[in-house]
Design an enzyme around this catalytic site. Structure first.
Site, short mmCIF file in Angstrom:
data_model
loop_
_atom_site.label_atom_id
_atom_site.label_comp_id
_atom_site.label_asym_id
_atom_site.label_seq_id
_atom_site.Cartn_x
_atom_site.Cartn_y
_atom_site.Cartn_z
N CYS A 1 0.89 -1.18 -0.03
CA CYS A 1 0.02 0.10 -0.21
C CYS A 1 0.87 1.18 -0.07
O CYS A 1 0.71 2.10 -0.87
CB CYS A 1 -1.11 -0.03 1.34
N1 LIG Z 1 -3.00 -6.09 1.77
C1 LIG Z 1 -3.20 -5.04 2.57
O1 LIG Z 1 -3.01 -4.61 3.64
C2 LIG Z 1 -4.32 -4.24 1.75
C3 LIG Z 1 -5.07 -3.28 2.50
C4 LIG Z 1 -6.14 -2.44 2.02
C5 LIG Z 1 -6.26 -2.64 0.51
N2 LIG Z 1 -5.61 -3.40 -0.18
C6 LIG Z 1 -5.66 -3.39 -1.68
O2 LIG Z 1 -6.52 -4.57 -2.18
C7 LIG Z 1 -6.06 -5.21 -3.42
C8 LIG Z 1 -5.56 -6.71 -3.09
O3 LIG Z 1 -4.37 -6.79 -2.17
P1 LIG Z 1 -4.04 -7.91 -1.68
O4 LIG Z 1 -3.22 -7.73 -0.42
O5 LIG Z 1 -5.31 -8.83 -1.10
O6 LIG Z 1 -3.24 -8.71 -2.75
P2 LIG Z 1 -2.96 -10.18 -2.49
O7 LIG Z 1 -1.59 -10.24 -3.51
O8 LIG Z 1 -2.49 -10.69 -1.30
O9 LIG Z 1 -3.86 -11.01 -3.16
C9 LIG Z 1 -4.54 -11.02 -4.64
C10 LIG Z 1 -5.05 -12.13 -4.99
O10 LIG Z 1 -5.66 -12.00 -6.15
C11 LIG Z 1 -5.20 -13.15 -7.10
N3 LIG Z 1 -5.63 -12.92 -8.43
C12 LIG Z 1 -4.60 -11.95 -9.44
N4 LIG Z 1 -5.34 -11.97 -10.44
C13 LIG Z 1 -6.32 -12.34 -10.42
C14 LIG Z 1 -7.50 -12.64 -11.33
N5 LIG Z 1 -7.32 -11.82 -12.49
N6 LIG Z 1 -8.53 -13.22 -10.90
C15 LIG Z 1 -8.44 -14.09 -9.76
N7 LIG Z 1 -7.70 -13.62 -8.73
C16 LIG Z 1 -6.52 -12.97 -8.92
C17 LIG Z 1 -3.82 -13.57 -6.81
O11 LIG Z 1 -3.30 -14.86 -7.16
C18 LIG Z 1 -3.82 -13.58 -5.02
O12 LIG Z 1 -4.05 -14.40 -4.32
C19 LIG Z 1 -5.01 -4.29 -3.86
O13 LIG Z 1 -5.71 -3.42 -4.61
C20 LIG Z 1 -4.56 -3.61 -2.34
O14 LIG Z 1 -3.82 -2.34 -2.64
C21 LIG Z 1 -4.53 -4.26 0.31
#
Ligand SMILES: NC(=O)c1ccc[n+]([C@@H]2O[C@H](COP(=O)([O-])OP(=O)(O)OC[C@H]3O[C@@H](n4cnc5c(N)ncnc54)[C@H](O)[C@@H]3O)[C@@H](O)[C@H]2O)c1
Length: 401
Positions: A257
């Site tokens: 982030c």
């Molecule tokens: N991790 C955090 O603390 C956090 C907090 C707030 C917001 N976010 C936001 O949330 C979003 C997701 O982040 P995250 O940390 O969960 O990411 P992550 O990498 O932990 O998880 C993403 C998942 O999506 C899957 N993926 C990728 N492309 C895909 C597709 N086309 N179809 C289905 N699955 C797919 C990946 O295999 C992975 O398991 C991002 O935009 C991030 O900025 C994250």
């Protein structure tokens, strides 16, 4: 109520666990290894226990899939896929596009599509809705809303239930249904007047942190030059009961982030002709911290790191999680190796990373603490090398920022 959650990472799996208490959840992930493990009841995300997952699976409230047809009859679809930067540090909506393709090609009835992935203002209206319509064979009138995710993995005092959640739909009906969905597991829902406000608020929250971290990182350098303790000075400033918020210095910022989201804001600002100099400079200051840390370590060691064995302690981007995305440890290690140091790292929470494994916490010439997990004892760190440099402020007795 059937809910499809696209992306089963930190955000998607966390939401799945909460939504699974009251809804039938299908977790769609493109990574088949993740899908296989989740269906075996094995969680890969801090804050979602494997036991909890197994209970949901047993009651028929959760299953993972990478088969698009499994989500065709979902009433609600939540997008929780990565929104990284491209190599030239521009917003990369490639994962969002792929998620829209999955939704467009598979959802056969009008559904509520909610985006939780972080992106710039206008993403829901100008990108997600048109993309889903483009990929859909039939003309289906979905409802669209945004509810940016605020989860802080590994944190126990604030979770989905007690963290206020922003939301806004493209239409009043979308807003209403979004509120009904999240109120199943969130106590405090805050509606804003447009999806763009919700999208911008999420970016601004993280930009606020990025800029303040850069400020304190710069101040750590000033304090050292002036020969005063940065930590004592921050504690002193923090006695003011208003108008001050304490941030602490570090070897840089990591995670998905803080190093990424502000660049989404800067990119959209600059595209519309507004300067984002503050955001850009903050990013530079935070990135430069790794070099500053190595400069300090080198200066304390007669200006010579060539051939020295250096142990980097903690390579996760923050304490008590295994997440290494954008970790400052990577740049610290790079600078050390460029100067001829023989670098290994210790982090049993991470285990293996970049084709290397965690090594024992002992026997080095120099130890540099980048992240201190609670399970790692201060005494063991101090005994791991004759010279210890701490960037966390949590190792009394070590040299440090
Ligand atoms: N991790 C955090 O603390 C956090 C907090 C707030 C917001 N976010 C936001 O949330 C979003 C997701 O982040 P995250 O940390 O969960 O990411 P992550 O990498 O932990 O998880 C993403 C998942 O999506 C899957 N993926 C990728 N492309 C895909 C597709 N086309 N179809 C289905 N699955 C797919 C990946 O295999 C992975 O398991 C991002 O935009 C991030 O900025 C994250």
């Amino acid at each position: 109520m059937k809910v499809a959650i696209i992306g089963q990472g930190y955000v998607g799996l966390t939401i799945s666990a909460f939504a699974g208490e009251t809804c039938e959840v299908v977790g769609f992930d493109s990574n088949s290894r993740i899908v296989r493990h989740l269906n075996q009841g094995l969680s890969h995300v801090e804050g979602v226990e494997s036991d909890q997952l197994r209970k949901l699976i047993k009651h028929g409230n959760y299953r993972a899939t990478n088969n698009g047809s499994d989500i065709s009859d979902a009433h609600i679809v939540v997008i929780a896929v990565p929104t990284p930067l491209t190599k030239d540090r521009k917003p990369d909506l490639g994962f969002i596009d792929a998620a829209c393709k999955t939704i467009g090609e598979n959802i056969k009835k009008p559904a509520l599509v909610i985006n939780e992935s972080t992106s710039f203002p206008g993403t829901l209206r100008n990108y997600i809705k048109p993309a889903i319509e483009k990929y859909s064979q039939e003309k289906i009138e979905h409802l669209y809303a945004i509810s940016p995710e605020r989860v802080d993995p590994g944190r126990s005092d604030f979770n989905q239930k007690n963290t206020p959640r922003l939301y806004s739909g493209l239409t009043p009906e979308a807003s209403e249904k979004t509120k009904a969905f999240y109120s199943k597991f969130c106590d405090n829902l805050v509606e804003v007047s447009s999806p763009e406000v919700a999208e911008a608020a999420k970016l601004f929250e993280n930009t606020f942190r990025q800029v303040n971290i850069a400020l304190v990182n710069e101040f750590a350098q000033i304090a050292h030059t002036l020969g005063i303790s940065v930590y004592e000075t921050l504690d002193a400033a923090n006695t003011k009961p208003y108008g001050f918020m304490k941030f602490t210095p570090s070897a840089g910022v990591g995670g998905h982030c803080i190093p990424v989201d502000p660049t989404y804001l800067a990119a959209v600002a600059e595209e519309h002709g507004a300067p984002a100099t503050f955001i850009r400079r903050a990013n530079e200051v935070n990135l430069e911290m790794s070099k500053y840390v190595v400069d300090r370590v080198q200066a304390d060691n007669s200006g010579l790191l060539e051939g020295k064995s250096v142990l980097v302690v903690g390579v996760a981007y923050k304490p008590n999680v295994a997440d290494v995305r954008e970790t400052a440890a990577e740049l610290v290690i790079e600078h050390l190796r460029q100067r001829g140091a023989v670098v290994s790292w210790h982090d049993e929470v991470v285990g293996s990373w970049n084709g290397e494994r965690s090594t024992p916490l002992s026997g080095a010439d120099i130890a540099v603490v980048v992240t201190k997990h609670d399970v790692v004892k201060v005494r063991d760190i101090l005994e791991s090398a004759p010279y210890v440099f701490d960037t966390t402020g949590k190792v009394p007795g070590a040299k440090g920022l």
